[in-house]
Design an enzyme around this catalytic site. Structure first.
Site, PDB file in Angstrom:
ATOM      1  N   CYS A   1      77.277  34.145 -99.698  1.00 23.66           N
ATOM      2  CA  CYS A   1      78.415  32.516-100.100  1.00 23.66           C
ATOM      3  C   CYS A   1      78.396  31.467 -98.611  1.00 23.66           C
ATOM      4  CB  CYS A   1      80.249  32.782-100.597  1.00 23.66           C
ATOM      5  SG  CYS A   1      80.377  34.303 -98.339  1.00 23.66           S
TER       6      CYS A   1
ATOM      7  N   CYS B   1      71.995  44.226 -93.031  1.00 25.56           N
ATOM      8  CA  CYS B   1      71.292  45.335 -93.917  1.00 25.56           C
ATOM      9  C   CYS B   1      70.297  45.927 -93.368  1.00 25.56           C
ATOM     10  CB  CYS B   1      71.526  45.306 -95.683  1.00 25.56           C
ATOM     11  SG  CYS B   1      70.199  45.987 -96.345  1.00 25.56           S
TER      12      CYS B   1
ATOM     13  N   CYS C   1      78.541  38.808 -96.551  1.00 28.01           N
ATOM     14  CA  CYS C   1      80.723  39.165 -95.669  1.00 28.01           C
ATOM     15  C   CYS C   1      81.108  40.446 -96.358  1.00 28.01           C
ATOM     16  CB  CYS C   1      80.852  37.428 -95.848  1.00 28.01           C
ATOM     17  SG  CYS C   1      81.272  37.665 -97.955  1.00 28.01           S
TER      18      CYS C   1
ATOM     19  N   HIS D   1      71.185  50.612-100.351  1.00 26.80           N
ATOM     20  CA  HIS D   1      71.285  49.324 -99.172  1.00 26.80           C
ATOM     21  C   HIS D   1      72.570  49.682 -99.425  1.00 26.80           C
ATOM     22  CE1 HIS D   1      67.655  46.829 -99.775  1.00 26.80           C
ATOM     23  NE2 HIS D   1      67.426  47.822-100.323  1.00 26.80           N
TER      24      HIS D   1
ATOM     25  N   CYS E   1     100.360  47.939 -32.835  1.00 27.72           N
ATOM     26  CA  CYS E   1     100.680  46.931 -33.919  1.00 27.72           C
ATOM     27  C   CYS E   1     100.089  47.692 -35.220  1.00 27.72           C
ATOM     28  CB  CYS E   1     100.112  45.901 -33.947  1.00 27.72           C
ATOM     29  SG  CYS E   1      98.429  45.740 -33.552  1.00 27.72           S
TER      30      CYS E   1
ATOM     31  N   HIS F   1      95.349  41.182 -34.747  1.00 23.92           N
ATOM     32  CA  HIS F   1      97.100  42.006 -35.177  1.00 23.92           C
ATOM     33  C   HIS F   1      97.077  42.093 -36.003  1.00 23.92           C
ATOM     34  CE1 HIS F   1     101.005  42.387 -33.293  1.00 23.92           C
ATOM     35  NE2 HIS F   1     101.534  41.451 -34.484  1.00 23.92           N
TER      36      HIS F   1
END
Length: 522
Positions: free
Chosen positions: A54, A64, A72, A86, A179, A479
């Site tokens: 199509c 395949c 499709c 197939h 710190c 720091h």
């Protein structure tokens, strides 16, 4: 979700009986792997594949395996009816086997091996990196069991944090290049599960002192040190005593020196190293008391209950697809900054994102020739690919950004002044083992060990940031300070000074360690 092996397809068995692996091998050269890891079929003369009946192109297409005809979803069955034998095709977009008669995906491990081998061959070579810290963490099988007490630690603290007032923030005096310690202590003081644990008197200093006094003679003979958890509990009591004047954690510092004699100095230390050593010491202090409660090998110390997670490491043979899976406990994630696309650019101008660093952490990486996997199926060392993922999330996530580079060959060290963007809310779902496997291999039945679909279902994967430790200045003279989120406001804790700041100031900071807590389960 069940990832077990599905029932065999009779049409696939018939195809394998007559054609073997010939179709898989011939199709392997036409597999194309996208940057996301998704594999598709690229065996087409035209740029856009179409259905041979199509001419539709905007639909699911199947190739395949016998005649390479493209159909499709509407005409796949018609093609197999018109052409006996197939029946077996390949989904073009997903590179998955499809039976046109059964109208369903079918599974063949040999086909998946062909797909995975092509994916691994296309990966760039890289060297193995230090992914995370794994220092004396609890065994993985013990960490995976989340107790009800852990949930209470999160839920009880959620409401308290929203009502927390700035006056309850207490600065910490700098005792001489400390710190690094103050920044981590401020973070731990406002880690919701830890805060609820110590302020809720889960660790009773008086009871601990009595228990230790009973074995005082034995402790003196063995050289046992003081309880660091009691000293941490004292810091929590002082920090939330209501006294607005800055507090000097000298007693805690001395206790930490006793437990880490190699770090006992007034020199500047690394905040991340201090954080790891803190968790190690809490674990060691509580291990003798808690080990008998949980049995041999169990660890229920507060450090691992809050910060411990489990990483999954999958090393896969690129020849046969055999995978060796291991699980390792971790208490933080050390992330590399994203590399620059321009090698000549100034490092300070580059930008990384936390999600990009996590993508880099979980990205498949081809191991070098000196790190070959001994494949049990091939019975020899083979080239392999390694991929990391997170099997179980902790209650509190700690991200450590690798900002300090050390070159053993040159004998030099330098700091990476690269800006890092990080979100205030973070969803860790894409980096979980289940998501990584499903995202990379789609609906394919994956040959890895274990079912990751039910791991951490009782814990949230959404996190919120509540603390950011930053480092400013140079490597040797920098720091540390901490940004804390209390309710909807942010505060900068710079040793003894506490100031309110905007969200913009936090986002613009140079994050070194970021802490995220699981969102409250409603």
């Amino acid at each position: 979700m069940n990832l077990g092996k599905p029932l065999p397809c009779s049409h696939l068995e018939e195809y394998r009986k007559h054609h073997g692996l010939q179709g898989y091998s011939s199709l392997q050269t036409h597999f194309r792997t996208a940057p996301s890891g998704r594999t598709a079929v690229g065996k087409f003369q035209s740029l856009i594949p179409r259905c041979s009946l199509c001419s539709l192109r905007r639909c699911r297409l199947y190739l395949c395996l016998i005649c390479s005809s493209t159909s499709c979803s509407d005409h796949a069955a018609a093609h197999s009816q018109a052409n006996p034998a197939h029946e077996i095709a390949v989904d073009v977009d997903r590179a998955e086997l499809f039976c046109c008669v059964c109208a369903d995906q079918v599974y063949d491990p040999d086909f998946d091996t062909a797909v995975m081998a092509k994916q691994f061959l296309e990966l760039p070579k890289g060297r193995e990196k230090d992914r995370c810290r794994k220092r004396r963490a609890a065994p993985a099988h013990d960490i995976e069991r989340a107790s009800s007490r852990e949930t209470i630690l999160v839920l009880d603290c959620g409401v308290k944090n929203r009502s927390c007032q700035p006056l309850r923030l207490r600065g910490l005096n700098n005792l001489g290049n400390t710190c690094f310690m103050n920044s981590v202590l401020q973070t731990l003081l406002h880690t919701p599960p830890l805060k609820n644990y110590f302020l809720g008197d889960w660790h009773n200093r008086e009871l601990c002192r009595k228990q230790r006094s009973r074995r005082r003679r034995r402790a003196v003979e063995a050289g046992e040190l003081s309880c660091l958890v009691c000293d941490v509990d004292s810091v929590f009591s002082e920090a939330f005593s209501g006294n607005p004047t800055p507090y000097s954690p000298a007693r805690f510092l001395f206790s930490w020196w006793q437990h880490s004699s190699n770090l006992a100095s007034y020199e500047q230390q690394d905040a991340h190293e201090f954080f790891i050593s803190m968790l190690d010491m809490i674990h060691e202090s509580e291990r003798s008391t808690l080990q008998n409660k949980g049995g041999f090998g169990d660890c229920h110390c507060i450090a691992h209950r809050v910060f411990s997670g489990v990483l999954r490491s999958d090393v896969t043979c690129t020849i046969c697809g055999f995978t060796s899976t291991t699980y390792d406990p971790c208490v933080d994630l050390s992330l590399d900054l994203e590399p620059s696309t321009d090698s000549k650019s100034n490092k300070s101008s580059r930008i990384s994102t936390l999600m990009g660093c996590l993508d880099l952490f979980t990205r498949p990486e081809r191991l070098g020739p000196d790190q070959k996997l001994y494949c049990q199926h091939c019975e020899m060392h083979q080239d392999s690919v390694k991929q990391m993922s997170i099997r179980r999330l902790p209650l509190v996530l700690c991200f450590h950004i690798k900002r300090f580079e050390h070159s053993l060959r040159r004998g030099t060290s330098k700091k990476i002044d690269q800006y890092l963007q990080f979100p205030f809310s973070l969803d860790m779902t894409p980096y979980l083992s289940y998501s990584i496997i499903r995202n990379r291999f789609g609906n394919r039945i994956f040959a890895f060990e274990g079912d990751e679909s039910d791991v951490s279902n009782d814990l949230s994967s959404e996190f919120e940031v509540f603390a950011v430790i930053t480092h400013t200045g140079r490597l040797e003279s920098g720091h540390y300070l901490t940004y804390l989120r209390l309710g909807e406001r942010w505060y900068k804790c710079d040793d003894a000074w506490i100031t309110q700041v905007s969200e913009g100031a936090v986002r613009a900071s140079q994050g070194y360690m970021m802490y995220y807590v699981q969102k409250q389960i409603k």
